[in-house]
Design a protein around this motif. Structure first.
Motif, PDB file in Angstrom:
ATOM      1  N   PHE A  14      28.482  45.949  43.923  1.00 10.37           N
ATOM      2  CA  PHE A  14      28.716  45.140  45.126  1.00 10.37           C
ATOM      3  C   PHE A  14      29.003  43.831  44.680  1.00 10.37           C
ATOM      4  CE2 PHE A  14      28.084  42.556  48.762  1.00 10.37           C
ATOM      5  CZ  PHE A  14      28.336  43.101  49.981  1.00 10.37           C
ATOM      6  N   VAL A  15      30.135  43.237  44.977  1.00  8.44           N
ATOM      7  CA  VAL A  15      30.684  42.040  44.573  1.00  8.44           C
ATOM      8  C   VAL A  15      30.670  40.833  45.395  1.00  8.44           C
ATOM      9  CG1 VAL A  15      32.533  40.907  42.971  1.00  8.44           C
ATOM     10  CG2 VAL A  15      32.031  43.192  42.696  1.00  8.44           C
ATOM     11  N   VAL A  16      29.965  39.636  45.175  1.00  5.61           N
ATOM     12  CA  VAL A  16      30.073  38.648  46.168  1.00  5.61           C
ATOM     13  C   VAL A  16      30.475  37.344  45.258  1.00  5.61           C
ATOM     14  CG1 VAL A  16      28.689  36.951  47.423  1.00  5.61           C
ATOM     15  CG2 VAL A  16      27.877  39.536  46.999  1.00  5.61           C
ATOM     16  N   LEU A  17      31.851  36.960  45.936  1.00  5.41           N
ATOM     17  CA  LEU A  17      32.367  35.736  45.364  1.00  5.41           C
ATOM     18  C   LEU A  17      31.941  34.393  46.058  1.00  5.41           C
ATOM     19  CD1 LEU A  17      36.223  37.124  45.341  1.00  5.41           C
ATOM     20  CD2 LEU A  17      34.505  37.425  43.623  1.00  5.41           C
ATOM     21  N   GLY A  18      31.302  33.893  45.353  1.00  9.40           N
ATOM     22  CA  GLY A  18      30.558  32.465  45.756  1.00  9.40           C
ATOM     23  C   GLY A  18      29.161  32.575  45.480  1.00  9.40           C
ATOM     24  N   LEU A  31      20.412  44.007  46.765  1.00  5.63           N
ATOM     25  CA  LEU A  31      19.782  44.132  45.669  1.00  5.63           C
ATOM     26  C   LEU A  31      18.624  44.993  45.812  1.00  5.63           C
ATOM     27  CD1 LEU A  31      20.336  41.232  43.703  1.00  5.63           C
ATOM     28  CD2 LEU A  31      21.044  43.167  42.690  1.00  5.63           C
ATOM     29  N   THR A  32      18.519  45.461  47.307  1.00  7.63           N
ATOM     30  CA  THR A  32      16.983  45.941  47.454  1.00  7.63           C
ATOM     31  C   THR A  32      16.895  47.249  47.524  1.00  7.63           C
ATOM     32  OG1 THR A  32      17.830  45.822  49.872  1.00  7.63           O
ATOM     33  CG2 THR A  32      16.642  43.944  49.334  1.00  7.63           C
ATOM     34  N   GLN A  33      18.000  48.067  47.099  1.00  5.09           N
ATOM     35  CA  GLN A  33      18.045  49.499  46.961  1.00  5.09           C
ATOM     36  C   GLN A  33      18.331  50.050  45.514  1.00  5.09           C
ATOM     37  OE1 GLN A  33      16.733  51.659  48.767  1.00  5.09           O
ATOM     38  NE2 GLN A  33      17.027  51.013  51.075  1.00  5.09           N
ATOM     39  N   GLY A  34      17.866  49.264  44.559  1.00  3.05           N
ATOM     40  CA  GLY A  34      18.119  49.756  43.264  1.00  3.05           C
ATOM     41  C   GLY A  34      19.576  49.564  42.738  1.00  3.05           C
ATOM     42  N   GLU A  35      20.503  49.221  43.255  1.00  2.00           N
ATOM     43  CA  GLU A  35      21.964  49.361  42.835  1.00  2.00           C
ATOM     44  C   GLU A  35      22.210  47.749  42.147  1.00  2.00           C
ATOM     45  OE1 GLU A  35      22.374  49.553  46.646  1.00  2.00           O
ATOM     46  OE2 GLU A  35      22.534  51.963  46.792  1.00  2.00           O
ATOM     47  N   THR A  36      23.490  47.712  42.020  1.00  2.15           N
ATOM     48  CA  THR A  36      24.208  46.925  40.808  1.00  2.15           C
ATOM     49  C   THR A  36      24.895  45.809  41.958  1.00  2.15           C
ATOM     50  OG1 THR A  36      24.211  47.989  38.908  1.00  2.15           O
ATOM     51  CG2 THR A  36      25.530  45.895  39.127  1.00  2.15           C
ATOM     52  N   VAL A  37      24.679  44.505  41.863  1.00  2.00           N
ATOM     53  CA  VAL A  37      25.452  43.668  42.328  1.00  2.00           C
ATOM     54  C   VAL A  37      26.133  42.449  41.449  1.00  2.00           C
ATOM     55  CG1 VAL A  37      25.243  41.506  44.001  1.00  2.00           C
ATOM     56  CG2 VAL A  37      24.122  43.493  44.679  1.00  2.00           C
ATOM     57  N   HIS A  38      27.184  42.046  41.665  1.00  2.00           N
ATOM     58  CA  HIS A  38      28.061  41.084  40.751  1.00  2.00           C
ATOM     59  C   HIS A  38      28.101  39.865  41.536  1.00  2.00           C
ATOM     60  CE1 HIS A  38      30.084  44.446  37.990  1.00  2.00           C
ATOM     61  NE2 HIS A  38      28.653  44.275  37.814  1.00  2.00           N
ATOM     62  N   LYS A  75      24.046  40.980  38.220  1.00  2.00           N
ATOM     63  CA  LYS A  75      25.070  40.571  37.124  1.00  2.00           C
ATOM     64  C   LYS A  75      25.956  39.342  37.346  1.00  2.00           C
ATOM     65  CE  LYS A  75      25.080  45.067  34.681  1.00  2.00           C
ATOM     66  NZ  LYS A  75      26.059  46.265  34.007  1.00  2.00           N
ATOM     67  N   ILE A  76      25.639  38.269  36.581  1.00  3.63           N
ATOM     68  CA  ILE A  76      26.409  37.016  36.960  1.00  3.63           C
ATOM     69  C   ILE A  76      27.892  37.175  36.160  1.00  3.63           C
ATOM     70  CG2 ILE A  76      24.493  35.835  37.678  1.00  3.63           C
ATOM     71  CD1 ILE A  76      24.203  34.396  35.227  1.00  3.63           C
ATOM     72  N   ALA A  83      34.305  40.886  36.768  1.00  3.11           N
ATOM     73  CA  ALA A  83      33.370  41.224  37.851  1.00  3.11           C
ATOM     74  C   ALA A  83      33.860  42.425  38.799  1.00  3.11           C
ATOM     75  CB  ALA A  83      32.979  40.095  38.703  1.00  3.11           C
ATOM     76  N   ILE A  84      35.137  42.471  39.308  1.00  2.00           N
ATOM     77  CA  ILE A  84      35.495  43.262  40.253  1.00  2.00           C
ATOM     78  C   ILE A  84      35.962  44.711  39.761  1.00  2.00           C
ATOM     79  CG2 ILE A  84      36.254  41.247  41.623  1.00  2.00           C
ATOM     80  CD1 ILE A  84      39.361  41.855  40.751  1.00  2.00           C
ATOM     81  N   LYS A  85      35.943  44.765  38.365  1.00  2.00           N
ATOM     82  CA  LYS A  85      36.077  46.123  37.849  1.00  2.00           C
ATOM     83  C   LYS A  85      35.282  47.146  38.649  1.00  2.00           C
ATOM     84  CE  LYS A  85      38.377  44.602  33.418  1.00  2.00           C
ATOM     85  NZ  LYS A  85      38.164  44.743  32.203  1.00  2.00           N
ATOM     86  N   ASN A  86      35.844  48.154  39.151  1.00  2.00           N
ATOM     87  CA  ASN A  86      35.082  49.403  39.669  1.00  2.00           C
ATOM     88  C   ASN A  86      34.311  49.116  40.823  1.00  2.00           C
ATOM     89  OD1 ASN A  86      34.562  52.494  39.453  1.00  2.00           O
ATOM     90  ND2 ASN A  86      32.601  51.927  38.455  1.00  2.00           N
ATOM     91  N   ALA A  87      34.621  47.911  41.437  1.00  2.00           N
ATOM     92  CA  ALA A  87      33.649  47.592  42.617  1.00  2.00           C
ATOM     93  C   ALA A  87      33.973  48.689  43.859  1.00  2.00           C
ATOM     94  CB  ALA A  87      34.062  46.090  42.861  1.00  2.00           C
ATOM     95  N   TRP A  88      33.181  48.590  44.463  1.00  2.60           N
ATOM     96  CA  TRP A  88      33.313  49.397  45.853  1.00  2.60           C
ATOM     97  C   TRP A  88      33.546  48.645  47.282  1.00  2.60           C
ATOM     98  CZ3 TRP A  88      30.566  49.628  50.435  1.00  2.60           C
ATOM     99  CH2 TRP A  88      29.179  49.103  50.515  1.00  2.60           C
ATOM    100  N   ILE A  89      33.108  47.133  46.847  1.00  2.00           N
ATOM    101  CA  ILE A  89      33.149  46.130  47.834  1.00  2.00           C
ATOM    102  C   ILE A  89      33.390  44.854  47.114  1.00  2.00           C
ATOM    103  CG2 ILE A  89      30.988  46.005  48.750  1.00  2.00           C
ATOM    104  CD1 ILE A  89      32.029  45.326  51.421  1.00  2.00           C
ATOM    105  N   VAL A  90      34.291  44.101  47.762  1.00  2.00           N
ATOM    106  CA  VAL A  90      34.324  42.747  47.388  1.00  2.00           C
ATOM    107  C   VAL A  90      34.168  41.495  48.639  1.00  2.00           C
ATOM    108  CG1 VAL A  90      35.536  40.561  46.191  1.00  2.00           C
ATOM    109  CG2 VAL A  90      35.369  42.996  45.187  1.00  2.00           C
TER     110      VAL A  90
END
Length: 596
Positions: A14-18, A31-38, A75-76, A83-90
């Motif tokens: 899951f990618v957040v810009l900002g 980040l509350t269900q064990g997944e990865t956030v960029h 991951k920062i 960061a956006i490679k293979n993302a399911w949402i940005v």
């Protein structure tokens, strides 16, 4: 091209810009269900601050909002393309500037994987207003967050082309991550809440335009019935009537024939006359001409993220930046305005985890910034107290596990108290000293040891200011605990027999301003007191940090980390916002107007 959801979200970030105040909070919730956030930002310091914020709050958020949740991996990135490679949402969380949104969404649409959702946090613009350069409009959606984890609604709004599968997926996944979902079923400028609030403002203007009531009556009844701190017209004057007119015009343009013209006409007539609110000296209320801040009571406060020391008159009408460009997380501030000794003093927490904090001072105009306590001599200095009688500065060293003091030039540095001596103790947040206050009349100092973030292990101690002769700072016989089991006590102040403190922890006893009578001789006898509603004199702040007392005006000023400044009476009554959502505030000090 129809949107094709991935067969599985596993392993997809899951990618957040900002990485600003809101961006880091969005990342926290996902980040509350064990997944990865960029988390992506060009500003390295913003990323470091966001990472620290998330690490401090993640476990508490899971406990409060996500049963059976587990921490994910953050991951920062400064490089967006990685960061956006293979993302399911940005999700973009950039400023509400339409050309910027249009450009960014177009750029992202051109490079994102086909199965990636493109989301905007915009509350001012619909997808149809932003998708000018987006070819794959079916994957674009508005996901408007408020300020989680305190405010956990999320509004999910499709544009006319959005694939319904996206809305279904986001409703399910958002709820699974502790957010409260609201489906906006068709495009709506302002989505749900902001559209309704716009209608309230518009109807208030309509009431005045028709001569039904004046601004004072409207504001008064809104405060009495709804408990608002500020009335509609007080807020309009603060925002600026020209800005309010632009907003109203935008609503009228997107909803032709549906909005009465009288509210905008009233605003336009005032703007045409140069009546703009506070910034022009007159709006719906009269705002006397500004006078120099030094001729008014004012508060001086720190913005830790922007790296600024700022001053604001207590009426909120005039402010200025005294010092800018601070890069080491300023936390505590004091000003000595005595003739011939005028200096600003402040603590700097330093780099995260590096234990390289230091103390600075500067002239009142911001010139001649001087380091008076160098990095290494103190680790993470927090709240600062100035005793002009003894000409000492006192502060708490958080990760250093100490209370220290020095003369105003940095000389005679000494450690008065040590709460942590071993590596294990230094890691234990129950040893972290944060806030400090002095009762010079009785020769006492009070301090907080906050415990973990919102961890209900906070304590308040007191001891003699001057250590007993020959005593060891790590084993002082005069130290006593006066409060324990507090959510997360932070800064302190002392006035006329009362101890005041802010608590950054969770309700029902956290995010509060507290007061206790510590004047009685028997106060220290018996078991330390725990948290109690009897101690709370004001609540519902937003990550409350600094406080300062005006003894003559009988007011308390409070700063919170989400960028608001508040004032209350000494008993906590008449809580009013002076400034809202204007930064990330830490330390604060009060200074009366200069006479003569």
């Amino acid at each position: 091209m129809p949107y094709k959801p991935p067969s599985s979200l596993a392993g997809k970030p899951f990618v957040v810009l900002g990485a600003g105040t809101l961006g880091r909070r969005i990342a926290l919730m996902w980040l509350t269900q064990g997944e990865t956030v960029h988390l992506v930002d060009l500003n390295e310091k913003a990323l470091a601050d966001a990472s620290h914020y998330i690490s401090e709050n993640l476990q508490d958020v899971i406990s409060a909002h996500v049963p059976n949740g587990r921490p994910g991996a953050l991951k920062i990135f400064q490089d967006r393309s990685e960061a956006i490679k293979n993302a399911w949402i940005v999700v973009e969380v950039v400023p509400e500037i339409l050309p910027l949104k249009i450009s960014l969404l177009g750029e992202l649409d051109a490079v994102l994987p086909d199965d990636c959702i493109l989301a905007s946090n915009s509350s001012s613009y619909t997808g149809s207003e932003m998708f000018e350069r987006v070819k794959n409009k079916e994957r674009l959606v508005n996901t408007h967050y408020y300020m989680p984890p305190q405010m956990i609604p999320i509004e999910i709004m499709p544009n006319p082309y959005t694939d319904p599968v996206i809305v279904e997926l986001l409703l399910k996944e958002s709820a699974r991550h502790g957010l409260r979902t609201y489906h906006v079923r068709k495009e709506s400028v302002g989505l749900i809440f902001n559209r309704i609030w716009a209608a309230i403002k518009r109807e208030a203007l309509y009431v005045v335009a028709q001569g039904v009531a004046g601004p004072t009556e409207v504001d008064g009844i809104m405060k009495d019935v709804l408990g608002m701190n500020q009335g509609v017209f007080e807020m309009l004057d603060g925002v600026g009537l020209d800005v309010a007119l632009d907003i109203e015009t935008h609503y009228a343009n997107v909803r032709p024939g549906q909005i009465p013209p009288e509210p905008a006409a009233l605003l336009k007539s005032m703007v045409d006359e140069g009546t703009l609110g506070i910034k022009s000296g007159k709006g719906f209320y009269n705002h006397p001409p500004h006078v120099p801040i030094v001729a008014k009571d004012h508060i001086v406060f720190l913005d830790a993220i922007k790296g600024e020391i700022r001053s604001l008159s207590v009426d909120g009408r005039e402010g200025k930046t005294l010092i800018s460009g601070l890069t080491s997380l300023p936390d505590g501030v004091q000003i000595d305005e005595r003739s011939g000794k005028g200096h600003i003093y402040w603590t700097n927490m330093g780099s995260l985890g590096a234990k390289d904090g230091f103390l600075n001072r500067a002239n009142m105009d911001g010139s001649e910034v001087t380091c008076i306590v160098p990095p290494g001599a103190t680790h993470t200095p927090k709240q600062l107290v100035l005793d002009t009688q003894s000409e000492y500065l006192y502060w708490c060293d958080r990760e250093g596990g100490k209370i220290q003091r020095c003369k105003l030039d940095g000389s005679q540095l000494e450690t008065l108290y040590i709460s942590a001596s071993t590596p294990e103790q230094h890691k234990d947040q129950r040893t972290w000293c944060v806030g400090i206050a002095l009762d010079t009349k009785h020769g006492l100092m009070y301090w907080t040891q906050k415990g973990g973030s919102k961890g209900w292990k906070g304590q308040i101690f007191r001891a003699n200011i001057n250590p007993p002769a020959g005593s060891d700072p790590a084993d002082r016989p005069d130290v006593e605990i006066v409060f324990e089991g507090l959510p997360e006590p932070i800064d302190l102040d002392y006035h006329d027999g009362y101890l005041y403190w802010t608590d950054r922890g969770d309700p029902p006893f956290g995010n509060s301003l507290n007061r206790a009578d510590v004047s009685a001789e028997s106060f220290s006898a018996g078991k330390p007191r725990g948290p109690s509603k009897d101690l709370i004199i004001a609540e519902r702040f937003h990550e409350t940090i600094g406080l300062a007392i005006d003894p003559m005006g009988k007011n308390i000023y409070v700063a919170d980390l989400l960028g608001s400044l508040w004032v209350t009476d000494l008993d906590g009554g008449h809580k009013t916002a002076i400034l809202r959502d204007a930064g990330n505030f830490t330390g604060i000090t009060f200074h009366p107007a200069k006479s003569g």
